[in-house]
Design a protein around this motif. Sequence first.
Motif, PDB file in Angstrom:
ATOM      1  N   LYS A 183       0.860  -1.192   0.000  1.00  0.00           N
ATOM      2  CA  LYS A 183       0.000   0.000   0.000  1.00  0.00           C
ATOM      3  C   LYS A 183       0.892   1.237   0.000  1.00  0.00           C
ATOM      4  O   LYS A 183       1.772   1.382   0.864  1.00  0.00           O
ATOM      5  CB  LYS A 183      -0.916   0.018   1.229  1.00  0.00           C
ATOM      6  CG  LYS A 183      -1.914   1.177   1.198  1.00  0.00           C
ATOM      7  CD  LYS A 183      -2.782   1.226   2.451  1.00  0.00           C
ATOM      8  CE  LYS A 183      -3.883   0.170   2.383  1.00  0.00           C
ATOM      9  NZ  LYS A 183      -4.728   0.208   3.595  1.00  0.00           N
ATOM     10  N   VAL A 228      -4.081  -3.151  -7.872  1.00  0.00           N
ATOM     11  CA  VAL A 228      -5.282  -3.944  -7.579  1.00  0.00           C
ATOM     12  C   VAL A 228      -6.315  -3.138  -6.808  1.00  0.00           C
ATOM     13  O   VAL A 228      -7.447  -3.576  -6.649  1.00  0.00           O
ATOM     14  CB  VAL A 228      -4.935  -5.247  -6.812  1.00  0.00           C
ATOM     15  CG1 VAL A 228      -4.182  -6.199  -7.717  1.00  0.00           C
ATOM     16  CG2 VAL A 228      -4.148  -4.954  -5.545  1.00  0.00           C
ATOM     17  N   ASP A 229      -5.942  -1.966  -6.309  1.00  0.00           N
ATOM     18  CA  ASP A 229      -6.925  -1.104  -5.663  1.00  0.00           C
ATOM     19  C   ASP A 229      -6.387   0.318  -5.723  1.00  0.00           C
ATOM     20  O   ASP A 229      -5.185   0.556  -5.656  1.00  0.00           O
ATOM     21  CB  ASP A 229      -7.119  -1.507  -4.192  1.00  0.00           C
ATOM     22  CG  ASP A 229      -8.149  -0.617  -3.512  1.00  0.00           C
ATOM     23  OD1 ASP A 229      -9.295  -0.579  -4.003  1.00  0.00           O
ATOM     24  OD2 ASP A 229      -7.792   0.057  -2.513  1.00  0.00           O
ATOM     25  N   SER A 230      -7.308   1.252  -5.839  1.00  0.00           N
ATOM     26  CA  SER A 230      -6.874   2.642  -5.912  1.00  0.00           C
ATOM     27  C   SER A 230      -7.909   3.539  -5.268  1.00  0.00           C
ATOM     28  O   SER A 230      -9.115   3.301  -5.375  1.00  0.00           O
ATOM     29  CB  SER A 230      -6.697   3.024  -7.387  1.00  0.00           C
ATOM     30  OG  SER A 230      -6.423   4.390  -7.490  1.00  0.00           O
ATOM     31  N   THR A 231      -7.431   4.524  -4.480  1.00  0.00           N
ATOM     32  CA  THR A 231      -8.298   5.608  -4.026  1.00  0.00           C
ATOM     33  C   THR A 231      -7.664   6.893  -4.526  1.00  0.00           C
ATOM     34  O   THR A 231      -6.638   6.855  -5.207  1.00  0.00           O
ATOM     35  CB  THR A 231      -8.409   5.639  -2.492  1.00  0.00           C
ATOM     36  OG1 THR A 231      -7.128   5.968  -1.962  1.00  0.00           O
ATOM     37  CG2 THR A 231      -8.897   4.317  -1.934  1.00  0.00           C
ATOM     38  N   SER A 257      -4.223   6.785  -2.618  1.00  0.00           N
ATOM     39  CA  SER A 257      -3.462   5.563  -2.336  1.00  0.00           C
ATOM     40  C   SER A 257      -3.592   4.564  -3.475  1.00  0.00           C
ATOM     41  O   SER A 257      -4.538   4.608  -4.279  1.00  0.00           O
ATOM     42  CB  SER A 257      -3.968   4.917  -1.046  1.00  0.00           C
ATOM     43  OG  SER A 257      -5.233   4.328  -1.268  1.00  0.00           O
ATOM     44  N   PHE A 258      -2.580   3.677  -3.543  1.00  0.00           N
ATOM     45  CA  PHE A 258      -2.624   2.520  -4.437  1.00  0.00           C
ATOM     46  C   PHE A 258      -2.326   1.269  -3.630  1.00  0.00           C
ATOM     47  O   PHE A 258      -1.583   1.333  -2.648  1.00  0.00           O
ATOM     48  CB  PHE A 258      -1.519   2.600  -5.509  1.00  0.00           C
ATOM     49  CG  PHE A 258      -1.749   3.634  -6.567  1.00  0.00           C
ATOM     50  CD1 PHE A 258      -2.847   3.558  -7.423  1.00  0.00           C
ATOM     51  CD2 PHE A 258      -0.835   4.674  -6.731  1.00  0.00           C
ATOM     52  CE1 PHE A 258      -3.019   4.512  -8.404  1.00  0.00           C
ATOM     53  CE2 PHE A 258      -1.009   5.618  -7.702  1.00  0.00           C
ATOM     54  CZ  PHE A 258      -2.111   5.540  -8.551  1.00  0.00           C
ATOM     55  N   ILE A 259      -2.886   0.132  -4.072  1.00  0.00           N
ATOM     56  CA  ILE A 259      -2.336  -1.149  -3.629  1.00  0.00           C
ATOM     57  C   ILE A 259      -1.777  -1.831  -4.870  1.00  0.00           C
ATOM     58  O   ILE A 259      -2.481  -2.017  -5.869  1.00  0.00           O
ATOM     59  CB  ILE A 259      -3.384  -2.043  -2.937  1.00  0.00           C
ATOM     60  CG1 ILE A 259      -3.826  -1.392  -1.611  1.00  0.00           C
ATOM     61  CG2 ILE A 259      -2.825  -3.435  -2.679  1.00  0.00           C
ATOM     62  CD1 ILE A 259      -4.884  -2.176  -0.855  1.00  0.00           C
ATOM     63  N   GLU A 305       0.248  -5.117  -6.599  1.00  0.00           N
ATOM     64  CA  GLU A 305       0.522  -6.553  -6.450  1.00  0.00           C
ATOM     65  C   GLU A 305       1.751  -6.854  -7.290  1.00  0.00           C
ATOM     66  O   GLU A 305       1.819  -6.461  -8.453  1.00  0.00           O
ATOM     67  CB  GLU A 305      -0.682  -7.358  -6.966  1.00  0.00           C
ATOM     68  CG  GLU A 305      -0.438  -8.845  -7.049  1.00  0.00           C
ATOM     69  CD  GLU A 305      -1.351  -9.518  -8.090  1.00  0.00           C
ATOM     70  OE1 GLU A 305      -1.505  -8.994  -9.206  1.00  0.00           O
ATOM     71  OE2 GLU A 305      -1.895 -10.565  -7.768  1.00  0.00           O
TER      72      GLU A 305
END
Lengths: 583, 186
Positions: free
Chosen positions: B118, B141-144, B147-149, B151
Motif C-alpha cells: 500500500k 489492484v486497488d486505488s483511491t 493511495s494505491f495497492i 501486487e
Amino acid sequence: MTREMTGAKMVVEALKEQGVDTIFGYPGGAVLPIYDEIFLQNDIRHILVRHEQGAVHAAEGYARSTGKPGVVLVTSGPGATNAVTGLTDALLDSIPLVVLTGQVPTFMIGSDAFQEADTVGITRPCTKHNWLVKDTDKLSATLHEGFHVATSGRPGPVLIDIPKDVQFATGTYQSAKPTGSRYQPTVKGDMAEITELVAAIETAERPVFYTGGGVINSGPAACQLLRELVDATGIPITSTLMGLGAYPASGDNWLGMLGMHGLYEANLAMHDCDLMINIGARFDDRITGRIDAFSPNSQKAHIDIDPSSINKVIRIDIPIVGDVGHVLEDVLKVWKSRGRKVNREAIAKWQEQVSAWRKVNCLAYAGSEKTIKPQYALQRLEALTKDHDRYITTEVGQHQMWAAQYLNFEDPNRWMTSGGLGTMGYGFPASIGVQMAHPDALVINVAGEASWLMNMQEMGTATQYRLPVKQFILNNERLGMVRQWQELLHGERYSHSWSESLPDFVKLAEAFGAKGIICSDPADLDDAIMEMITHDGPVIFDCLVEKHENCFPMIPSGKAHNEMLMGEADTKGAIQAGGAVLV
Amino acid sequence: MSALHIKKGSTRHSAYNLRPTFSDQEERHTLAVLVENEPGVLARVIGLFSGRGYNIESLTVAEVDHTGHMSRITVVTTGTPQVIEQIKAQLGRIVSVHEVHDLTVEGDSVERELAIFKVVGDGDKRVEALRLADIFRANVVDSTLNSFIFEITGAPEKIDAFADLMRPLGLTEVARTGVAALLRGS
C-alpha cells in the motif's frame, strides 16, 4: 477382521492384540470408560501407581528390561502433565513407550473445561510422535500405528490422546496390518560404507569400539554380534552409561565406561585411538568433553539408525545409517569374507598401552574402617549379588556414577538408568516396572536419599503388589553431585545442597508395611546386605555413607579426555571460568 | 518413499552428502518439505526450528494434493553447512514428514513470492509510484484518490528492490506470502 465396539473397548482390544500384558496407570474422569473395560477383563494387568510420573518411569523400567514397549494409561489435564517428565526421559534415552491419555470430550476441547490441557501441544516436543483421536473409527488404527512408531527405527515414546466421547462412541475395530504403516526407517546399512569400515578395521593400529544404548535397543542378537566382532578382532571396547551390559564387564577387551566419570583407560583410549567405531551412541556432551580436543587423531565411523545423530556434534568419516544388528551382521560377513584381517602386531602394542593405563587403577579410593565409603558399599553389593538373577536401576547423581563404575554388567537389559535427561526420581518407579516384568529376579534400586524422596510415594505401589524391590539408599544427607560441583566450582559455598529433615527410613518402610534396614558401620555391611537380599518383600536400606566423598575420575566441563582429575589432589584450580558456564 | 529411506548419493540426508570440510560461512537454503496434512503438522515443523534454535527466513504452507492429503512447506533458512544438514536430518525424523528436498543443492530451482504494497501519497510521488510499478510489472489492484495497492510477483530480491523504491514514495503497509519454489526440469 472388523468388529463394532466402543472406543474404550477398542483400547483394551488393541493392547491385547499388541501383546501387552502389563500397563501402569492412574484413573481419572476422562479415562473412566477405559478403566471400566479394564475392570471387565483379566488378560491385562493394571498396576496402580501413586503418581503419573511414577507410571511412566515404571513403564520405562519394564520396557528397558524386556525390550518390549511400556504402556501407560492416565487421565486428562494433570494426569497428562505429570507424565511429561517421564516422556522427556524416554525420548532422550530412546525408550519405546505408548502413553494413553484421556481428554475432555471433543465438543468441549478449547473451552478450558475441567481437567483440560492441550496434551498433544504440551507433549509434541517430548514425544517421538503423538495423536489426538477425534473419531472412534480411527482409534484402533491409531493405536496400532502408535505401537509401530514407538518400536521401529530409533525407539521412543508416543502419546495418544483420547477424548471421552470417543471412548463412549461405537466404531469399527480394525486389526493391525503387518505392512500398514508408511513409517519404515532404514535398517540395512550401505554396503559401500560397511566395506570401508571393514577396510579401516583391517589396518587400524589403535582402534576402539565406542558403544551405546543403541546396541541394547537393537536387541540381544545385536549384543551377540558385537561380542563376536570384539572378541574376533581383539579391539578394546568402551561404552556409554546407557550401553552397559551390551559387552560383558568380564570380557578381555572391556575398558569400562567412558565419559565425564568414566574410567581412565577408557577415556585415554578414546583420546589416543586412530580408529573410533561408534555403535549406537550419540557423542553426548558427557562423553565428548571439549569438542575441539575430542580424539584429535582418529578416523571416526558411526553406526546409527537415526540419520540426525550422524555429524550432529562430531564430524564422521564413515557414516552408516542402519540398525546395529543388521549392520554388525554385514560387517562381520564382509570382514570374514576378506580373510579376517586385523593389524595384530599393532593391536598387541595398543593392548599393552591399555594395560599400562589400567595399572593406574583409577577407581582406587581411600578406604575407612569407621565410615562406609559409598564405593565400598557398591563393591560389597556387587560381590554379594553378582551371582543372582539381578537387575539394577538407579536414581541420578554421584551414586549413579559409582554404580556404573563399581557394578559389573554381564548382559544387556540389566541396567536401567536415566542417562540423557538425568531425572532424579527415576530409579524407584523404574525398579517397580522391572520387578513386574521379572517377578522372581533380584531388583535393586541404587539410590541417593535426595533422589529417592522425589518419588517415594511409590512405596504404596511396591507394597500393594508385594513387589520385593530393594531400595539401596547411599545416604550422605547431601545432594552429593551438586555438593561436589559447589566444592569445585563455587568456592565451597554449599547453597541448599544438603538434605535437612530426612525421615527415619526404617520407620518410613514400616509405615508402608515394608522392611527397613539401617547400616552405618562397615563391619556390619555384609550382613545387612544379605538381610536385604533374603527378605521376601520390599526393603528400604538406609546405608549411611561418608558425607563428603567426591566422585572420581572426573573430566571437568570444558576439558579434554586426557585432562582427567583422578582424585582430591588434582582438584585445586582445575576448573576455570570457561568450564564453569557448562553443566 | 519413506522420509528415512535414504539412498546413497541422495541430498536429503546428513551423512552421505558431506562436503570435505564444514565451513563456518552461513548459507541460505530453500527447503521443500512434503508433509502429511494432519492437525499439528505445521506446529511440529515450526517447533523443531524454535526448539533447536534454527532460523526461519520465510515459510509458506498449503495443501498441494487434496486426495493424498499432502501439504508442501517451503522454508527458507540460514545456517552453516553443518546446521543445514542437521535441519534436513531433523526434519526427516518427523513421522509426518514424507520428503525433504534441499532446492539450493539439488539443482536449479525457480523461486517466486507474491507481495502486496500500500502506497499513500499525492502529486508527483503518486505519479512516480505508478511509473515504477509499471517498470517492475506490478499491478494496481486497488486505488483511491490518495493511495494505491500494488501486487507484485517475483524472486524475493525483486520484491525487496521494489519495496526500497516505494519507501520514499509513501509505502505504508506490506504483505508478503513467503517463497514458493520448485526444481527446474523434469
